[in-house]
Scaffold this motif. Structure first.
Motif, PDB file in Angstrom:
ATOM      1  N   ARG A   8     -12.137 -18.410  11.480  1.00  0.00           N
ATOM      2  CA  ARG A   8     -12.158 -16.925  11.473  1.00  0.00           C
ATOM      3  C   ARG A   8     -11.273 -16.389  10.348  1.00  0.00           C
ATOM      4  NH1 ARG A   8     -11.981 -17.671  17.132  1.00  0.00           N
ATOM      5  NH2 ARG A   8      -9.714 -17.351  17.149  1.00  0.00           N
ATOM      6  N   ARG A   9     -10.093 -16.947  10.200  1.00  0.00           N
ATOM      7  CA  ARG A   9      -9.173 -16.433   9.177  1.00  0.00           C
ATOM      8  C   ARG A   9      -9.685 -16.732   7.772  1.00  0.00           C
ATOM      9  NH1 ARG A   9      -6.681 -12.188   8.156  1.00  0.00           N
ATOM     10  NH2 ARG A   9      -4.602 -12.365   7.217  1.00  0.00           N
ATOM     11  N   ILE A  10     -10.298 -17.887   7.575  1.00  0.00           N
ATOM     12  CA  ILE A  10     -10.902 -18.207   6.282  1.00  0.00           C
ATOM     13  C   ILE A  10     -11.962 -17.178   5.920  1.00  0.00           C
ATOM     14  CG2 ILE A  10     -12.378 -19.877   5.081  1.00  0.00           C
ATOM     15  CD1 ILE A  10     -10.900 -22.069   6.728  1.00  0.00           C
ATOM     16  N   ALA A  11     -12.785 -16.822   6.906  1.00  0.00           N
ATOM     17  CA  ALA A  11     -13.845 -15.838   6.667  1.00  0.00           C
ATOM     18  C   ALA A  11     -13.258 -14.459   6.371  1.00  0.00           C
ATOM     19  CB  ALA A  11     -14.775 -15.780   7.865  1.00  0.00           C
ATOM     20  N   GLU A  12     -12.215 -14.067   7.110  1.00  0.00           N
ATOM     21  CA  GLU A  12     -11.607 -12.746   6.910  1.00  0.00           C
ATOM     22  C   GLU A  12     -11.005 -12.603   5.515  1.00  0.00           C
ATOM     23  OE1 GLU A  12     -10.263 -12.222  11.618  1.00  0.00           O
ATOM     24  OE2 GLU A  12      -8.774 -12.609  10.056  1.00  0.00           O
ATOM     25  N   LEU A  13     -10.381 -13.659   5.036  1.00  0.00           N
ATOM     26  CA  LEU A  13      -9.698 -13.608   3.736  1.00  0.00           C
ATOM     27  C   LEU A  13     -10.606 -14.017   2.576  1.00  0.00           C
ATOM     28  CD1 LEU A  13      -6.294 -15.287   4.709  1.00  0.00           C
ATOM     29  CD2 LEU A  13      -6.695 -12.856   4.278  1.00  0.00           C
ATOM     30  N   HIS A  14     -11.797 -14.520   2.899  1.00  0.00           N
ATOM     31  CA  HIS A  14     -12.655 -15.120   1.867  1.00  0.00           C
ATOM     32  C   HIS A  14     -11.871 -16.175   1.102  1.00  0.00           C
ATOM     33  CE1 HIS A  14     -15.677 -12.066   2.690  1.00  0.00           C
ATOM     34  NE2 HIS A  14     -14.739 -11.148   2.573  1.00  0.00           N
ATOM     35  N   ALA A  15     -11.073 -16.937   1.837  1.00  0.00           N
ATOM     36  CA  ALA A  15     -10.199 -17.936   1.221  1.00  0.00           C
ATOM     37  C   ALA A  15     -11.019 -19.158   0.795  1.00  0.00           C
ATOM     38  CB  ALA A  15      -9.107 -18.355   2.207  1.00  0.00           C
ATOM     39  N   PRO A  16     -10.675 -19.772  -0.329  1.00  0.00           N
ATOM     40  CA  PRO A  16     -11.396 -20.954  -0.825  1.00  0.00           C
ATOM     41  C   PRO A  16     -10.974 -22.220  -0.082  1.00  0.00           C
ATOM     42  CG  PRO A  16      -9.609 -20.440  -2.317  1.00  0.00           C
ATOM     43  CD  PRO A  16      -9.584 -19.369  -1.258  1.00  0.00           C
ATOM     44  N   VAL A  17     -11.268 -22.242   1.202  1.00  0.00           N
ATOM     45  CA  VAL A  17     -10.837 -23.345   2.063  1.00  0.00           C
ATOM     46  C   VAL A  17     -12.048 -23.944   2.751  1.00  0.00           C
ATOM     47  CG1 VAL A  17      -9.417 -24.034   4.027  1.00  0.00           C
ATOM     48  CG2 VAL A  17      -8.603 -22.237   2.470  1.00  0.00           C
ATOM     49  N   GLU A  18     -12.123 -25.272   2.746  1.00  0.00           N
ATOM     50  CA  GLU A  18     -13.198 -25.981   3.428  1.00  0.00           C
ATOM     51  C   GLU A  18     -12.592 -26.909   4.470  1.00  0.00           C
ATOM     52  OE1 GLU A  18     -17.043 -28.867   2.403  1.00  0.00           O
ATOM     53  OE2 GLU A  18     -15.660 -28.222   0.806  1.00  0.00           O
ATOM     54  N   LEU A  19     -13.098 -26.807   5.697  1.00  0.00           N
ATOM     55  CA  LEU A  19     -12.670 -27.692   6.774  1.00  0.00           C
ATOM     56  C   LEU A  19     -13.647 -28.870   6.839  1.00  0.00           C
ATOM     57  CD1 LEU A  19     -11.806 -25.072   9.559  1.00  0.00           C
ATOM     58  CD2 LEU A  19     -10.304 -26.046   7.805  1.00  0.00           C
ATOM     59  N   LEU A  20     -13.156 -30.056   6.560  1.00  0.00           N
ATOM     60  CA  LEU A  20     -14.016 -31.223   6.424  1.00  0.00           C
ATOM     61  C   LEU A  20     -14.203 -32.012   7.712  1.00  0.00           C
ATOM     62  CD1 LEU A  20     -12.640 -32.625   3.042  1.00  0.00           C
ATOM     63  CD2 LEU A  20     -14.483 -30.982   3.404  1.00  0.00           C
ATOM     64  N   GLY A  21     -13.432 -31.690   8.745  1.00  0.00           N
ATOM     65  CA  GLY A  21     -13.483 -32.487   9.956  1.00  0.00           C
ATOM     66  C   GLY A  21     -12.690 -33.773   9.792  1.00  0.00           C
ATOM     67  N   ALA A  22     -12.705 -34.598  10.838  1.00  0.00           N
ATOM     68  CA  ALA A  22     -11.974 -35.862  10.800  1.00  0.00           C
ATOM     69  C   ALA A  22     -12.698 -36.861   9.910  1.00  0.00           C
ATOM     70  CB  ALA A  22     -11.834 -36.421  12.210  1.00  0.00           C
ATOM     71  N   LEU A  23     -11.925 -37.666   9.192  1.00  0.00           N
ATOM     72  CA  LEU A  23     -12.478 -38.705   8.326  1.00  0.00           C
ATOM     73  C   LEU A  23     -11.753 -40.021   8.595  1.00  0.00           C
ATOM     74  CD1 LEU A  23     -12.745 -36.904   4.849  1.00  0.00           C
ATOM     75  CD2 LEU A  23     -14.596 -37.359   6.471  1.00  0.00           C
ATOM     76  N   PRO A  24     -12.443 -41.151   8.438  1.00  0.00           N
ATOM     77  CA  PRO A  24     -11.774 -42.451   8.549  1.00  0.00           C
ATOM     78  C   PRO A  24     -10.858 -42.668   7.353  1.00  0.00           C
ATOM     79  CG  PRO A  24     -14.020 -42.741   7.796  1.00  0.00           C
ATOM     80  CD  PRO A  24     -13.871 -41.281   8.122  1.00  0.00           C
ATOM     81  N   PRO A  25     -10.006 -43.699   7.393  1.00  0.00           N
ATOM     82  CA  PRO A  25      -9.075 -43.948   6.280  1.00  0.00           C
ATOM     83  C   PRO A  25      -9.740 -44.011   4.917  1.00  0.00           C
ATOM     84  CG  PRO A  25      -8.465 -45.294   8.156  1.00  0.00           C
ATOM     85  CD  PRO A  25      -9.762 -44.619   8.531  1.00  0.00           C
ATOM     86  N   ASP A  26     -10.909 -44.630   4.820  1.00  0.00           N
ATOM     87  CA  ASP A  26     -11.597 -44.700   3.521  1.00  0.00           C
ATOM     88  C   ASP A  26     -11.972 -43.308   3.016  1.00  0.00           C
ATOM     89  OD1 ASP A  26     -11.362 -47.408   3.417  1.00  0.00           O
ATOM     90  OD2 ASP A  26     -13.419 -47.838   4.043  1.00  0.00           O
ATOM     91  N   GLY A  27     -12.343 -42.417   3.937  1.00  0.00           N
ATOM     92  CA  GLY A  27     -12.665 -41.048   3.553  1.00  0.00           C
ATOM     93  C   GLY A  27     -11.446 -40.293   3.078  1.00  0.00           C
ATOM     94  N   VAL A  28     -10.316 -40.501   3.743  1.00  0.00           N
ATOM     95  CA  VAL A  28      -9.060 -39.870   3.314  1.00  0.00           C
ATOM     96  C   VAL A  28      -8.666 -40.380   1.931  1.00  0.00           C
ATOM     97  CG1 VAL A  28      -6.594 -39.621   3.805  1.00  0.00           C
ATOM     98  CG2 VAL A  28      -8.258 -39.495   5.674  1.00  0.00           C
ATOM     99  N   ARG A  29      -8.828 -41.672   1.727  1.00  0.00           N
ATOM    100  CA  ARG A  29      -8.489 -42.252   0.429  1.00  0.00           C
ATOM    101  C   ARG A  29      -9.347 -41.640  -0.685  1.00  0.00           C
ATOM    102  NH1 ARG A  29      -9.436 -46.868   1.799  1.00  0.00           N
ATOM    103  NH2 ARG A  29      -7.372 -47.548   2.470  1.00  0.00           N
ATOM    104  N   GLU A  30     -10.626 -41.440  -0.416  1.00  0.00           N
ATOM    105  CA  GLU A  30     -11.515 -40.843  -1.410  1.00  0.00           C
ATOM    106  C   GLU A  30     -11.109 -39.402  -1.708  1.00  0.00           C
ATOM    107  OE1 GLU A  30     -14.367 -40.337  -4.216  1.00  0.00           O
ATOM    108  OE2 GLU A  30     -13.716 -42.214  -3.277  1.00  0.00           O
ATOM    109  N   GLU A  31     -10.725 -38.663  -0.689  1.00  0.00           N
ATOM    110  CA  GLU A  31     -10.269 -37.285  -0.901  1.00  0.00           C
ATOM    111  C   GLU A  31      -8.991 -37.261  -1.733  1.00  0.00           C
ATOM    112  OE1 GLU A  31     -11.677 -34.380  -0.201  1.00  0.00           O
ATOM    113  OE2 GLU A  31     -13.448 -35.399   0.594  1.00  0.00           O
ATOM    114  N   LEU A  32      -8.093 -38.201  -1.491  1.00  0.00           N
ATOM    115  CA  LEU A  32      -6.860 -38.259  -2.282  1.00  0.00           C
ATOM    116  C   LEU A  32      -7.143 -38.600  -3.736  1.00  0.00           C
ATOM    117  CD1 LEU A  32      -4.450 -40.001   0.257  1.00  0.00           C
ATOM    118  CD2 LEU A  32      -4.157 -37.720  -0.727  1.00  0.00           C
TER     119      LEU A  32
END
Length: 390
Positions: A252-276
């Motif tokens: 809700r707050r992301i939508a209100e502010l039009h903030a450039p934020v994406e919620l990716l959900g939970a990721l396994p360790p390999d997914g976290v490593r790729e994001e890093l």
């Protein structure tokens, strides 16, 4: 090889990568561990440590419990009576597992010949460890983390002082626990990382990606990060990895502010490593929640530094112990403008300076947060605890 039992409330938990990493590292340190867990985690199944033996108390059938309880009562009647009296006291602060549910673990421990039990988190598993130690005459220890210290410190002093030793992951926690339980032996053992597993495989890009990783709960401070995102320079994107009860409020707050934020959900360790790999900065805006809960020193900070990613964090709990120049900047807790300024300062570093800062951060965690080195400290403490009873 020294053989021990590690007690956990649930296993394997996606967010508790440090537990699985430590279980694997214990073998390298000359300790063979098996796990007794209260329940199997169902929400986020993950790959477990190869060859790890795990028993789940919830899966012990009624007949198994009855036979184990008869064995335990016949073998140690006075200890069972003392356990019954103590359970009434413990129950004032937390749920206490009936002895019939704990008895199969006691029987497996006796048959397995392990002389030490170690609990991760000073919650239900720590109480189980304390009880098993008293019932069977073995030693026990506990690693306290965050919520079990600050939000739900149930029977905490007794758990600490009854253990052969206790550990926790930062000096901030050590000071608090030593004040709470002066009679306990509390040691700092960092939740370490494997520098080889958390190593960059490609150079930094020019994307202005700010990454945050953690459960979507109040103490992570992600609400402040959303506010800060709306203040960051153009072309900056914020990506948050994790799931939790605050997701709807954040959306809700992301939508209100039009903030450039994406919620990716939970990721396994390999997914976290790729994001890093693609992140320019890790944001760790932790706060003290209304119930007192707080993070001590999140493992993802050490993972990010090992990946040569600078960190912008709040000046809270154990974070100042590891987030420092040149690889880190600290912001005031609950202050989105201060957080945005810390992030922007890191984003504004020239490429060469940012790369040098990242390299310095990696060197620091390799030296001070090595999984192998920290686990060896734990193994040495266990060996010292068990030695007088051999």
């Amino acid at each position: 090889m020294l053989r021990i039992v590690v007690l956990l409330d649930r296993h394997p938990v996606l967010s508790e990568t440090f537990v699985r990493a430590e279980l694997a590292a214990l073998r390298t340190a000359g300790v063979q561990a098996r796990v007794e867990a209260g329940a199997r985690e169902r929400e986020a199944p993950v790959q477990d440590v190869e060859g790890l033996e795990v028993a789940y108390l919830e899966r012990d059938a009624g007949a198994v419990r009855a036979r184990a309880l008869l064995w335990l009562a016949a073998r140690h009647p006075l200890r069972c009576l003392r356990d019954l009296r103590a359970r009434r006291r413990w129950a004032r602060e937390e749920p206490v597992r009936p002895l019939r549910e704990l008895a199969p673990a006691a029987l497996r421990l006796a048959r397995g010949g392990e002389r030490h039990v170690h609990a991760h988190f000073a919650a239900g598993a720590a109480l189980d460890a304390l009880r098993l130690a008293r019932l069977l005459g073995v030693t026990c220890s506990v690693t306290a983390h965050a919520y079990d210290i600050w939000a739900q410190p149930r029977n905490l002093r007794e758990k600490l002082e009854s253990a052969a030793f206790a550990t926790t992951g930062c000096a901030y926690n050590v000071a608090h626990l030593r004040e709470l339980a002066p009679g306990a032996g509390v040691h700092e053992i960092v939740m370490g990382i494997d520098p080889q597993a958390w190593r960059r495989t490609r150079p930094h890009g020019d994307e202005r990606v700010v990454l945050a990783v953690g459960r979507l709960v109040a103490k992570k401070g992600f609400a402040d990060l959303v506010e800060a995102a709306a203040l960051l320079p153009e072309r900056t994107r914020v990506r948050i990895v994790g799931e939790g009860p605050e997701r709807a409020a954040l959306e809700r707050r992301i939508a209100e502010l039009h903030a450039p934020v994406e919620l990716l959900g939970a990721l396994p360790p390999d997914g976290v490593r790729e994001e890093l790999e693609r992140a320019a900065v890790l944001a760790m805006p932790c706060v003290v929640a209304r119930d007192g809960d707080r993070d001590s020193m999140p493992v993802v900070v050490k993972e990010a530094l090992a990946m040569e990613v600078p960190v912008a964090a709040t000046d809270e709990a154990g974070l100042p112990e590891i987030v420092r120049p040149p690889w880190g900047r600290l912001a005031r807790p609950r202050d989105p403008r201060s957080l945005a300024a810390a992030i922007a300062e890191l984003l504004a570093l020239p490429p060469a300076e940012r790369a040098a800062a990242g390299a310095a951060g990696r060197a620091h965690v390799v030296e001070h947060a090595s999984l192998v080195r920290e686990t060896a400290k734990l193994a040495a403490l266990i060996d010292q605890a068990v030695a007088p009873r051999r």
